[in-house]
Design a protein around this motif. Sequence first.
Motif, PDB file in Angstrom:
ATOM      1  N   VAL A 118     -11.020  -4.159  -2.085  1.00 38.05           N
ATOM      2  CA  VAL A 118      -9.974  -3.317  -2.500  1.00 38.05           C
ATOM      3  C   VAL A 118     -10.160  -1.855  -1.899  1.00 38.05           C
ATOM      4  O   VAL A 118      -9.463  -1.129  -1.407  1.00 38.05           O
TER       5      VAL A 118
ATOM      6  N   PHE B 275      -3.838   2.785  -5.538  1.00 39.37           N
ATOM      7  CA  PHE B 275      -2.232   2.623  -5.009  1.00 39.37           C
ATOM      8  C   PHE B 275      -1.082   3.181  -5.795  1.00 39.37           C
ATOM      9  O   PHE B 275      -0.070   3.406  -5.237  1.00 39.37           O
TER      10      PHE B 275
ATOM     11  N   GLY C 296      -9.343  -7.416  -8.491  1.00 39.03           N
ATOM     12  CA  GLY C 296      -8.914  -6.427  -7.247  1.00 39.03           C
ATOM     13  C   GLY C 296      -7.243  -6.041  -8.015  1.00 39.03           C
ATOM     14  O   GLY C 296      -7.329  -4.678  -7.278  1.00 39.03           O
ATOM     15  N   LYS C 297      -6.705  -6.345  -8.547  1.00 38.21           N
ATOM     16  CA  LYS C 297      -5.242  -5.898  -8.853  1.00 38.21           C
ATOM     17  C   LYS C 297      -5.620  -4.809  -9.900  1.00 38.21           C
ATOM     18  O   LYS C 297      -4.888  -3.624  -9.724  1.00 38.21           O
TER      19      LYS C 297
ATOM     20  N   SER D  68     -14.135  -8.663  -4.349  1.00 39.00           N
ATOM     21  CA  SER D  68     -12.733  -8.060  -4.733  1.00 39.00           C
ATOM     22  C   SER D  68     -12.939  -6.513  -4.927  1.00 39.00           C
ATOM     23  O   SER D  68     -12.200  -5.946  -4.326  1.00 39.00           O
ATOM     24  N   TYR D  69     -14.028  -5.919  -5.323  1.00 42.00           N
ATOM     25  CA  TYR D  69     -14.378  -4.532  -5.167  1.00 42.00           C
ATOM     26  C   TYR D  69     -14.327  -4.057  -3.980  1.00 42.00           C
ATOM     27  O   TYR D  69     -13.450  -2.903  -3.724  1.00 42.00           O
TER      28      TYR D  69
ATOM     29  N   TYR E  27       2.240   0.612  -6.826  1.00 42.96           N
ATOM     30  CA  TYR E  27       1.646   0.712  -5.200  1.00 42.96           C
ATOM     31  C   TYR E  27       2.419   1.657  -4.270  1.00 42.96           C
ATOM     32  O   TYR E  27       3.059   1.192  -3.351  1.00 42.96           O
TER      33      TYR E  27
ATOM     34  N   GLY F  49      -9.473  -1.944   1.879  1.00 39.51           N
ATOM     35  CA  GLY F  49      -8.072  -1.852   2.011  1.00 39.51           C
ATOM     36  C   GLY F  49      -7.674  -0.362   1.845  1.00 39.51           C
ATOM     37  O   GLY F  49      -6.648   0.014   2.825  1.00 39.51           O
ATOM     38  N   TYR F  50      -7.976   0.322   0.778  1.00 39.75           N
ATOM     39  CA  TYR F  50      -7.712   1.664   0.378  1.00 39.75           C
ATOM     40  C   TYR F  50      -8.023   2.635   1.720  1.00 39.75           C
ATOM     41  O   TYR F  50      -7.327   3.476   2.039  1.00 39.75           O
TER      42      TYR F  50
ATOM     43  N   ALA G 272      -6.777  -1.982  -7.327  1.00 36.99           N
ATOM     44  CA  ALA G 272      -5.714  -1.596  -6.286  1.00 36.99           C
ATOM     45  C   ALA G 272      -4.582  -0.713  -7.263  1.00 36.99           C
ATOM     46  O   ALA G 272      -4.087   0.307  -6.468  1.00 36.99           O
ATOM     47  N   LYS G 273      -4.337  -0.803  -8.485  1.00 33.81           N
ATOM     48  CA  LYS G 273      -3.258  -0.080  -9.092  1.00 33.81           C
ATOM     49  C   LYS G 273      -3.832   1.160  -9.323  1.00 33.81           C
ATOM     50  O   LYS G 273      -3.089   2.539  -9.252  1.00 33.81           O
TER      51      LYS G 273
ATOM     52  N   LEU H 160       1.212   3.403  -1.108  1.00 32.73           N
ATOM     53  CA  LEU H 160       1.133   2.732   0.181  1.00 32.73           C
ATOM     54  C   LEU H 160       2.271   2.911   1.132  1.00 32.73           C
ATOM     55  O   LEU H 160       2.004   3.321   2.322  1.00 32.73           O
TER      56      LEU H 160
END
Length: 403
Positions: A94, A14, A6-7, A90-91, A18, A97-98, A10-11, A21
């Motif tokens: 993310v 975002f 997930g990290k 996790s995929y 981040y 959330g995006y 996310a990087k 965000l």
Amino acid sequence: MMKMTGKAFAKKLFGARYERLPRTLLMDVIVFWGLYIAGFQVQVAASVRILMINAFTAGVIWQALSSRDNAVELKHMLMLPQQPKEFVFSYVAVLGGYTVLTKTGLLLAVLLAVSAWKPIELAGMVISMLHAVLMAAAAYSQRKYWYAGGLWAVAIVSAILFCGSRTWFGLLLLANSFIAILILWKADGYAFYQGESEKHHAIRQRKKASLWRYFFRYLSCHRNYLVNTAVMWCVAIVMPYFLREMAGLFVVPVGFAILSLNTPICILLSCDRDLEQAVSFLPGQKRCFCIPYCLFIFSCNMAADAIFLCSWQIQNGGVTVLMIAGAVFFALQSAVLSVLLEWFYPIRGWKIESDLWHHPRKYVVPVVMLLLAGSACAWPILLYVLLVLLTLETIVLLGICWR
């Protein structure tokens, strides 16, 4: 493993720190506060709000899941040891959330600012966002059974339209979300991966084909672009009904301006960095690429305008030669402006293709066309002047590209 996966995603979406965000959330707050203090209010039924949030969120995350650039990252991640269930959730988390934070958040800010709502309705809107993410991801993982996914979507849309205003409807969305979770529980990471052959066939198998063949192959490999074009054609069919109250010669250009909002075909260089480099650095590519590309966009715009005029004739009647000339003018002018924007100001720094579809630059050409259409409505003689002057300008611009 789930946290690391997930990290990593996310990087990418975002930013390394981040940084994207906070800027996005600040923009949402500014939009909400600006509309709220303006006092502009619109009556929006709870079912309509739920439908808008579900449809918009599902559409954006589907684009994110279909992103070619995102598929490259997914391919690399699948090469590493991973637990299928942890990887999938996790995929999806993310990307969800995006989608919610950077795209649906703006729509939610607008809805909350311009319509009256209760706290329980806000809870229903949050549930709708979660439901749309899970359902779209589950349907995408089973996209080979597209007919089942289509029936599922139709059933949910029907339920929202007929029961979306009921207080217990959130429980139905939660139950449907649980079904989506069960589908995702049985999926693995490869269910979200599209092979290179699906996306790059049109680009790498050109041989000596013309650019027109390349354009059509590109569209055939990006079916969501075709869907967007089909949606614009549907808009062209129904728009004369809504413009009937203002029926007249000089309201027609407004329809032409609205139909120029076909983003996918206007970002060909922005979404393909390799093609942009090849076109920019190889000799003679300005003439060889820009003119066919302009004619291609013109053809797409003209097809929508022709459908609009036919629908206008059937519903309202009175299509004239000047209307047809106006359709040619607006289609050609929007095509020229779109190509010039792509050539001189391509969109850079995007993360996935969904960013391209929702980039503010997509509104530049339609806004210019709307301003021209509005001016023509206010001063009818101006339409004749524009048809002459801007057509001459278009010929000059094409002549520059030819050289």
